[in-house]
Scaffold this active site. Structure first.
Site, mmCIF file in Angstrom:
data_model
loop_
_atom_site.group_PDB
_atom_site.id
_atom_site.type_symbol
_atom_site.label_atom_id
_atom_site.label_comp_id
_atom_site.label_asym_id
_atom_site.label_seq_id
_atom_site.Cartn_x
_atom_site.Cartn_y
_atom_site.Cartn_z
ATOM 1 N N LYS A 99 -30.187 10.688 -12.046
ATOM 2 C CA LYS A 99 -30.328 9.577 -12.247
ATOM 3 C C LYS A 99 -30.974 9.415 -13.859
ATOM 4 O O LYS A 99 -30.761 8.919 -14.841
ATOM 5 C CB LYS A 99 -31.220 8.696 -11.582
ATOM 6 C CG LYS A 99 -30.401 8.109 -10.215
ATOM 7 C CD LYS A 99 -31.680 7.309 -9.371
ATOM 8 C CE LYS A 99 -30.746 6.760 -8.157
ATOM 9 N NZ LYS A 99 -31.620 6.136 -6.974
ATOM 10 N N SER A 102 -33.060 1.793 -3.899
ATOM 11 C CA SER A 102 -33.621 2.546 -4.802
ATOM 12 C C SER A 102 -33.768 1.597 -6.363
ATOM 13 O O SER A 102 -34.410 2.002 -7.128
ATOM 14 C CB SER A 102 -32.944 3.817 -5.346
ATOM 15 O OG SER A 102 -31.579 3.383 -5.763
#
Length: 805
Positions: free
Chosen positions: A707, A664
């Site tokens: 996040k 990611s």
């Protein structure tokens, strides 16, 4: 940077995502009920049609090997689904349910016999046998104490005595004819000479003429031989007498025993195995009838006969499985599937310092209790119990149950062991476990696929729509009713639906994790009751969610504290070359939180290699290493497709002291590399996350909500500037279910969420410059590096000249 480098042009403006795209609300007004009390409970679990179809098929098919494996994550409701389906199947399929008993094998006591009986008949046979022993204990002593029996005994005894007397009388009379008397002494019989009926003394005998004495002694010796013959014949007479006594006892025993067993045999005549067993018992009782006549003082009264029945365990019936109270096929859940708990065991008793056993000490296992029905086992528990998995497979393949001791198999204990007759096995075994375990068994155990041919895969989520929303509300009503919780009002239902979508990390899906839903409802119920409310409201659900987060939130707070105190360096303003704010997510059991991480890159003249520092020091996982290789390929394909790339670069997660895994951070790493190569500053008020493929497409990642919230928390504490935000993959837009405070900041223009579909858009967002000018800068930098490479490259002849000098 040389003045000849191309100028950087501003990037086009990218609008941030609108607040309504950051969260998919569930409007309570769209729910056509005031509370879940108005709804009907769900008959089956929501969204599990595929699993139900597989279970129904697997339970119905009767061929060997069609056992089932039900897979799904922990807490998704596997047991609950099974209970409903198995309850229906048990009522439908009960034709093969029997009682199972072990009885004594009179020919080989170490090999007990098994009896298969219709349900309920096992206990009845046990009662009948106990009653038969009790009747024998009462009848046989009375029979042998009867006047008729005593008269017959006296008659036999008198006959024997008469025969013995006649034999001795005959010899005595013949001796008397020769003036010799036969005298009985304590040690037996002896012969002596007589005169006129009187026994001669030794002195008188010595005074007789020598010839007479000699003739008398010869006659006595002859009579002694005859006497010895008579005495030798007496044991034979006694043996004959004993045999006649035995026949007499058997005759009178049969008079008491035969009617009793005739009645039992008539009762069980339709059951061939029981009839054979009763015949064996009948014969053995006839042989051992005297044991029933041994009267003890404490058992003389009738009420103690039941206690004396225990003295004859050889005639008892060990009912291994009793299905008399079951109305359908048995359904057994074995939570401790050890070898013995699955396949049964033979226990031992200590007698005179030795361990002994018999058929009455045989205990059933879960396979015995579930025979003819269904056995549910946790796959991981079976596999982690020594020899349980092997024993289960052996029983299923052989389709029979053999009770064997592990001690005997490994010669751990030298004790008497039994070898009971095996029990035929007709069963459906349902293993419950997760997907990883299923695929491991498929890969590494060749017998698994042959024994468990049906897999039922439980869904983790359901599509979110008007119909599924109503069904989800009915499921909440069902869970509340099952756990005696307060009903939910429509606002609480809406809030739980939103939370289920967030837990699924997908605004278009609803999580079907029953365990988490039950916990949320129970905690909300507690808060509602404490507040004196009659229903669970949205405020109670919110409070329960926040309380659950707070209980696990300390590590997140400490982690963010390190950033806010500048111990962990993360910038949230300005622009820096070769430095990007990446986003990581930490999973702690059932809790996850996001944390920004500084990613830096350097670039210099070299051989075209991108150095992954994390991998070099064994902190980078395989997926992360793959991602760095993809970045290297994308970089070479984009800027040096037809020429060498004389570049060496390095990437690192700053201040990371544990393993790095995942892809990611690919977008952030490439942005950092491009920035380092072209000396283009990167905005520090933005953080970025996303995966890349070799063509520069930004791909979805996990934990997008956490996040974003992790970077937002740092910016909020430091002060929202109005320019801060996060860049996420466009494919992740559907997954956004952000917290209320993040959405409010976005609505106020204090924080921004951008989405990017390609690396070009991500570069423009992160640098503020157009991708065309960025590419021109990078190409110019590659040209400059190639010129440097040629300058420092030595020709072979130059190298030889330098060597000679």
């Amino acid at each position: 940077m040389p003045d000849s480098m191309p100028p950087l042009l501003p990037a086009p403006a990218y609008p941030p995502l609108a607040p309504e795209r950051l969260y998919r609300h569930c409007d309570p007004a769209e729910l056509n009920f005031d509370s879940t009390a108005e709804l009907e409970p769900l008959a089956r679990q929501l969204g599990q049609e595929r699993a139900v179809e597989a279970l129904t098929f697997g339970l119905a098919i009767g061929h060997p090997g069609y056992n089932l494996y039900l897979m799904g994550s922990s807490g998704v409701g596997k047991r609950e689904l099974l209970q409903g389906i198995l309850a229906e199947a048990a009522q439908r399929d009960h034709h093969a349910v029997y009682d199972w008993c072990y009885v004594n094998n009179f020919e080989s006591p170490d090999s007990p016999l098994v009896l298969q009986l219709p349900r309920g008949l096992g206990c009845e046979l046990r009662r009948d046998m106990a009653q038969a022993v009790e009747d024998l204990l009462a009848t046989l002593p009375a029979t042998f104490q009867s006047d008729e029996y005593q008269a017959r005994v006296e008659e036999l005894s008198e006959n024997y005595r008469e025969q013995e007397r006649a034999m001795l009388q005959d010899l005595s009379e013949r001796a008397a004819q020769h003036n010799i008397a036969m005298i009985q002494t304590p040690s037996g019989y002896t012969l002596a000479p007589t005169r006129e009926g009187e026994v001669l003394s030794p002195q008188d005998f010595e005074a007789l003429p020598e010839a007479e004495k000699k003739d008398t002694m010869a006659l006595i010796e002859q009579l002694k031989d005859e006497l010895k013959g008579v005495v030798r014949a007496l044991p034979g007479q006694r043996k004959e007498s004993r045999e006649r006594f035995r026949q007499l006892n058997r005759e009178f025993s049969q008079m008491a025993i035969d009617p009793l067993f005739a009645e039992l045999k008539r009762k069980y005549r339709e059951h061939e195995a029981v009839a054979a067993y009763l015949e064996a018992v009948h014969n053995d009782v006839l042989e051992e009838a005297e044991a029933f006549t041994e009267t003890r003082e404490e058992s003389a009264i009738p009420e103690n006969l039941k206690d004396r029945v225990r003295e004859f365990p050889r005639y008892s019936v060990n009912v291994l499985v009793d299905n008399r109270d079951s109305s359908g096929a048995p359904v057994v859940y074995e939570d401790n599937p050890t070898f013995a708990n699955l396949l049964g065991r033979s226990e031992h008793l200590s007698q005179m310092g030795a361990l002994v056993t018999d058929f009455t000490l045989i205990k059933p296992g879960a396979l015995h209790r579930a025979n003819g029905g269904y056995l549910v086992l946790d796959a991981d528990k079976v596999l982690t119990n020594p020899f349980a998995w092997t024993g289960l497979k052996r029983a299923l393949m052989a389709r029979e149950l053999r009770i064997q001791s592990l001690d005997a198999q490994f010669s751990l204990v030298a004790t008497v062991q039994l070898d009971p007759e095996p029990v035929p096995l007709d069963i459906k075994v349902l293993l419950v476990g997760d997907r990883n375990l299923f695929y491991l068994l498929q890969e590494y155990d060749p017998e698994f696929a042959a024994l468990f041919k049906v897999v039922a895969d439980m869904a983790e989520d359901v599509d979110r729509g008007p119909e599924s929303t109503l069904l989800f509300a009915r499921m909440l009503h069902t869970l509340a009713a099952e756990n005696n919780l307060l009903e939910l009002d429509r606002s609480a239902v809406a809030r739980v639906i939103e939370h289920a979508a967030r837990r699924m990390e997908d605004s278009a899906k609803l999580s079907l994790h029953r365990g988490r839903l039950q916990n949320l409802l129970a905690e909300s119920d507690f808060l509602a009751r404490r507040a004196g409310a009659g229903r669970i409201a949205a405020s109670h659900v919110d409070a329960a969610i926040e309380a659950a987060i707070r209980r696990l939130d300390q590590l997140r707070e400490r982690s963010q504290e390190g950033i806010l105190r500048d111990i962990m360096l993360v910038a949230t303003e300005g622009s820096v070359v070769g430095q990007v704010n990446g986003l990581s997510v930490y999973l702690l059991g059932d809790y996850a939180f996001g944390k920004p991480t500084r990613i830096t890159a350097t670039a210099r003249l070299g051989a075209g290699r991108v150095l992954d520092i994390e991998r070099e020091v064994d902190l980078g996982g395989k997926i992360h290493s793959k991602a760095v290789m993809i970045i290297s390929a994308l970089l070479a394909d984009r800027y040096a497709r037809e020429r060498p790339l004389p570049l060496s670069a390095s990437l690192v997660f700053e201040q990371s002291y544990g393993g790095i895994e995942g892809d990611s951070a690919s977008v952030a790493e490439l942005v950092a590399l491009v920035s380092a190569i072209a000396a283009i500053p990167v905005r520090q008020d933005l953080a970025v996350t996303g995966s890349l493929n070799q063509h520069g497409t930004v791909q979805a990642i996990g934990g997008v909500n956490e996040k974003i919230e992790g970077f937002f928390d740092i910016c909020r504490v430091r002060g929202l500037s109005g320019s801060q935000g996060v860049v996420v993959p466009r494919a992740n837009e559907v997954h956004l279910m952000l917290r209320r405070d993040v959405r409010e900041a976005v609505s106020a223009g204090q924080f921004h969420i951008y989405s990017a579909a390609t690396i070009d858009q991500a570069l423009e967002l992160m640098t503020g410059y157009s991708v065309a000018s960025i590419d021109a800068r990078v190409s110019a930098r590659v040209d400059a590096l190639q010129r440097l490479a040629r300058r420092y490259a030595l020709k072979p002849q130059d190298s030889e000249r330098d060597h000679r000098e």
